[in-house]
Design an enzyme around this catalytic site. Structure first.
Site, PDB file in Angstrom:
ATOM      1  N   ASP A 219       0.828  -1.205   0.000  1.00 15.31           N
ATOM      2  CA  ASP A 219       0.000   0.000   0.000  1.00 15.31           C
ATOM      3  C   ASP A 219       0.869   1.266   0.000  1.00 15.31           C
ATOM      4  O   ASP A 219       1.855   1.348   0.738  1.00 15.31           O
ATOM      5  CB  ASP A 219      -0.869  -0.026   1.268  1.00 15.31           C
TER       6      ASP A 219
ATOM      7  N   GLU B 137      14.091 -15.465   0.342  1.00 12.79           N
ATOM      8  CA  GLU B 137      14.439 -16.615   1.193  1.00 12.79           C
ATOM      9  C   GLU B 137      13.490 -17.776   0.921  1.00 12.79           C
ATOM     10  O   GLU B 137      13.719 -18.894   1.365  1.00 12.79           O
ATOM     11  CB  GLU B 137      14.305 -16.229   2.681  1.00 12.79           C
TER      12      GLU B 137
HETATM   13  C1  GLC Z   1      -4.222   3.015  -0.690  1.00 14.66           C
HETATM   14  C2  GLC Z   1      -5.457   2.139  -0.604  1.00 14.66           C
HETATM   15  C3  GLC Z   1      -6.607   2.977  -0.133  1.00 14.66           C
HETATM   16  C4  GLC Z   1      -6.286   3.533   1.236  1.00 14.66           C
HETATM   17  C5  GLC Z   1      -4.974   4.304   1.221  1.00 14.66           C
HETATM   18  C6  GLC Z   1      -4.467   4.557   2.606  1.00 14.66           C
HETATM   19  O1  GLC Z   1      -4.322   3.966  -1.682  1.00 14.66           O
HETATM   20  O2  GLC Z   1      -5.697   1.521  -1.834  1.00 14.66           O
HETATM   21  O3  GLC Z   1      -7.806   2.252  -0.093  1.00 14.66           O
HETATM   22  O4  GLC Z   1      -7.321   4.368   1.656  1.00 14.66           O
HETATM   23  O5  GLC Z   1      -3.953   3.581   0.560  1.00 14.66           O
HETATM   24  O6  GLC Z   1      -4.025   3.365   3.204  1.00 14.66           O
END
Ligand code: GLC
Length: 556
Positions: free
Chosen positions: A215, A265
Site C-alpha cells: 500500500d 528466502e
Molecule cells: C491506498 C489504498 C486505499 C487507502 C490508502 C491509505 O491507496 O488503496 O484504499 O485508503 O492507501 O491506506
C-alpha cells in the site's frame, strides 16, 4: 459447486515467475461473502466461494486488509499486522483459505500497509503513554506545534482524505497522519519499524502467502526539515527528484531491497507489487528485480475509452517494463475508483480525476450525462483488450458481473472517510464500488449472507447477481469466464505487435505470438474484421462486422 482438483498444468508451483502474466482478482473481504450472517463479509465466506473463483479462471487472489482494524479507512488502518480481524475470522481460517485456494490452483497475495498504522495499534498507544522524546514516540512522526504554546499545527498540511495532516495529543505534541488522523504515519528511519515489517513479511510468507501488495509504497520514507514548507510550497518542489520531503524519496528503495532479500528466502520467492502514484520512469525503480519486482500502472484506468490514449499508455508501459525487467500490470477497476462501466458511460474525463465519476450518478438511476449501456459495452471491450495484453491483469470483485457504481448510498450508511472529510477529488467517496456482491436474485442481501449487508445493496443487484448471470449466456460473467479460459490457452511470450494496417483513429489492433489477434473498435460505427477465425467478441457481431465499442479476439 465444489473445488475441482486443480489442473496445475498452466502453473508450476515452484515457478518463480508465476506473477508475470497472472490474472489477479482483488477481494475486498468485508464485502465479498458473509458466512456467519452478521452482515460483514468473512474468511469463511471466501472459502465457500473458492469453487466460484476457480470457475472464473483466475490465477491469484489479492486480499485487501483482513487484519484487526477499527475500520477508520476500510481496514487500511491496521491495529495488528499479524492477526485476523476477529469479526471476519481467525488465523486457523486464514490457513484454511490458503489451503483451499492452493488446492484450486489459485495463489494468494495479501495487502500490506506499511506507511501508517491505526491509532489503536499497541505501538501508537505506547507512544502516547511514553511521552515526548521517548523511543516509543520515535516510531511515529511527532513534532512540537507552532505558536506561543505550540497550539498551532507544525504546518498547514492537508490530509489525503481532507482535514489537517497533524493531530494534537494530550501532552501537546502533534503527529503526522497522511490519510486520516486515525492512521498515524510510521517513522521509517526508525530501526524497530524496519525490523517489525520484516517479521510481518516472514509471518505471512511462512503461512503460505505467495505475494504482497504494498500500500502507498512511495510514501514510506520522509525527511522533514526543521522548518516545514507550507502546503502550497511543498507541491512546487520537484516530485521526481528523489528528494521530496514527503514521497518517492530514493532511500525508500533501501527498504525494498531489504524486503526483497527476505522474499527471496522462500521457494519460489514471494512476489510483491507496489501501489505507487509516481511518474512512469520513477515507477521502474519499485519494479526492479532487487526491489519489489512489480509496480501498479494505473495509466489505463486514468485514460478515456479512446484508441489514441490506450495505444500511448500501452506502448509507454511495455517500453518501461522492457527496461526494468518487470512485467506490466493492467487495471481498470479497484476499491478506490468508480467502477469502469460507469466511468465509460460518462463524458470524457478531460482532465477530471477518475474518482469524481461518482458525482455524476444520482439516486442510482441513470442520471443526466451518463449512458449506462454504452458504459457497459465499452467496459466489456476494454476488459477484453486488457486481458489480451502481455503482463498481469488485476480484476476487482464484481467487475466480472459488469457491476456499475452504486450512487445512491444514504449518508448514514457510508463508511469511506473521504466522504465525511470532503477529501479533494473524492466526491461521494469510494463506498459505491465496495457494496457487497450479489450472489443470488433474492434474499436479504442477494446471497451475500443471511443478514442485510453492511453497505446497503440496490434492488437492481438482483438482475446482476451471479445466479442471474449464470443463467444468461450473454452475461458479463459468461464473457469473463470465456475470456479467461481463452487467455490461458492463448497466452505466450510477453510480446505484442501493433497491426497498423488494421488500426486507426478509432480502432486498435495488435497480435500476440502464436496468432492471437485483438481488435478493439473504440468508435460508434461497425468495422470490418480481417479474414480469420473469430474466437470471442465482447458484443455480438453485426452482419459480420465488429460493432462500435466492442472487441474481438481472432486466431490468425
Ligand atoms: C491506498 C489504498 C486505499 C487507502 C490508502 C491509505 O491507496 O488503496 O484504499 O485508503 O492507501 O491506506
Amino acid at each position: 459447486m465444489s473445488i475441482v482438483n486443480a489442473d496445475l498444468a498452466h502453473l508450476s508451483p515452484k515457478d518463480p515467475d508465476w506473477w508475470r502474466q497472472s490474472v489477479v482478482y482483488q477481494i475486498y473481504p468485508r464485502s465479498f461473502a458473509d458466512a456467519n450472517g452478521d452482515g460483514l463479509g468473512d474468511l469463511r465466506g471466501i472459502i465457500s466461494r473458492v469453487p466460484y473463483l476457480q470457475s472464473l479462471g483466475i490465477d491469484a487472489v489479492w486480499l485487501s486488509p483482513f487484519y484487526p482494524s477499527p475500520l477508520a479507512d476500510g481496514g487500511y488502518d491496521v491495529a495488528d499486522y499479524r492477526d485476523v480481524d476477529p469479526r471476519i475470522g481467525t488465523l486457523e481460517e486464514f490457513d484454511e483459505l490458503v489451503a483451499a485456494l492452493h488446492l484450486a490452483g489459485i495463489r494468494l497475495v495479501v495487502d500490506i500497509v506499511p506507511n501508517h498504522s491505526s491509532d489503536q495499534h499497541p505501538w501508537f498507544q505506547q507512544a502516547l503513554a511514553a511521552g515526548r522524546g521517548s523511543a516509543e514516540r520515535d516510531r511515529y512522526i511527532f513534532r512540537e506545534g507552532l505558536g506561543a504554546d505550540g497550539e498551532l499545527p507544525p504546518s498547514d498540511w492537508v490530509a489525503a482524505f481532507g482535514g489537517p495532516r497533524w493531530t494534537r495529543v494530550d501532552d501537546g505534541q502533534w503527529y503526522l497522519g497522511s490519510f486520516t488522523k486515525e492512521q498515524a504515519d510510521f517513522n521509517w528511519n526508525n530501526p524497530d519499524v524496519r525490523e517489525d515489517f520484516l517479521t510481518t513479511l516472514r509471518f505471512w510468507a511462512d503461512r503460505g502467502v505467495d505475494g504482497f501488495r504494498v500500500d502507498v509504497a512511495h510514501f514510506l520514507v520522509k525527511d522533514l526539515p526543521d522548518e516545514l514548507p507550507s502546503w502550497e510550497e511543498i507541491w512546487k518542489l520537484d516530485l521526481n527528484s528523489g528528494t521530496h520531503p514527503l514521497q518517492d524519496r530514493d532511500e525508500v528503495h533501501e527498504v525494498y531491497r531489504q524486503w526483497r532479500q527476505v522474499l527471496n528466502e522462500y521457494d519460489p520467492p514471494r512476489s510483491a507489487v507496489a501501489e505507487t502514484f509516481v511518474t512512469p520512469d520513477r515507477r521502474a525503480k519499485y519494479a526492479s528485480p532487487d526491489g519489489l519486482g512489480q509496480a501498479f500502472n494505473f495509466d489505463l484506468l486514468m485514460a478515456d475509452f479512446d484508441a489514441t490514449q490506450f495505444r500511448q499508455v500501452i506502448s509507454t508501459n511495455l517500453d518501461l517494463v522492457a527496461s526494468s525487467g518487470s512485467s506490466s500490470t493492467w487495471v481498470l477497476s479497484n476499491h478506490d475508483v468508480t467502477r469502469h462501466p460507469t466511468r465509460y458511460g460518462l463524458p470524457p474525463l478531460d482532465g477530471r480525476d477518475v474518482k469524481q465519476g461518482v458525482e455524476w450518478i444520482q439516486a442510482g438511476a441513470p442520471a443526466d450525462g451518463i449512458d449506462l449501456d454504452l458504459g457497459s459495452r465499452r467496459a466489456r471491450a476494454a476488459t477484453m483488450l486488457m486481458l489480451a495484453l502481455p503482463g498481469s491483469a488485476y480484476l476487482y470483485q464484481g467487475e466480472e458481473l459488469g457491476l456499475h457504481e452504486v450512487g445512491d448510498i444514504p449518508a448514514e450508511h457510508r463508511q469511506d472517510p473521504a466522504f465525511f472529510r470532503g477529501g479533494k477529488n473524492d466526491g461521494l467517496g469510494r463506498d459505491g464500488s465496495r457494496v457487497p456482491l450479489p450472489w443470488t436474485t433474492t434474499g436479504a442481501s442477494f446471497g451475500f449472507g443471511e443478514a442485510i449487508a453492511h453497505i446497503p445493496q440496490p434492488t437492481w443487484f438482483s438482475g446482476v447477481s451471479v445466479e442471474a448471470e449464470e443463467a444468461d449466456p450473454a452475461s458479463s460473467l459468461a464473457l469473463y469466464r470465456d475470456a479467461l479460459r481463452l487467455r490461458r490457452e492463448l497466452h505466450t511470450e510477453e510480446k505484442l505487435e501493433w497491426l497498423d494496417d488494421l488500426s486507426g483513429d478509432t480502432v486498435l489492433a495488435f497480435a500476440r505470438p502464436g496468432g492471437w489477434v485483438n481488435v478493439t473498435n473504440f468508435g460508434a460505427e461497425p468495422v470490418a474484421l480481417p479474414d480469420a477465425e473469430v474466437l470471442l467478441t465482447s458484443s455480438p457481431l453485426q452482419d459480420g462486422l465488429l460493432s462500435g465499442a466492442a472487441t474481438a479476439w481472432l486466431r490468425a
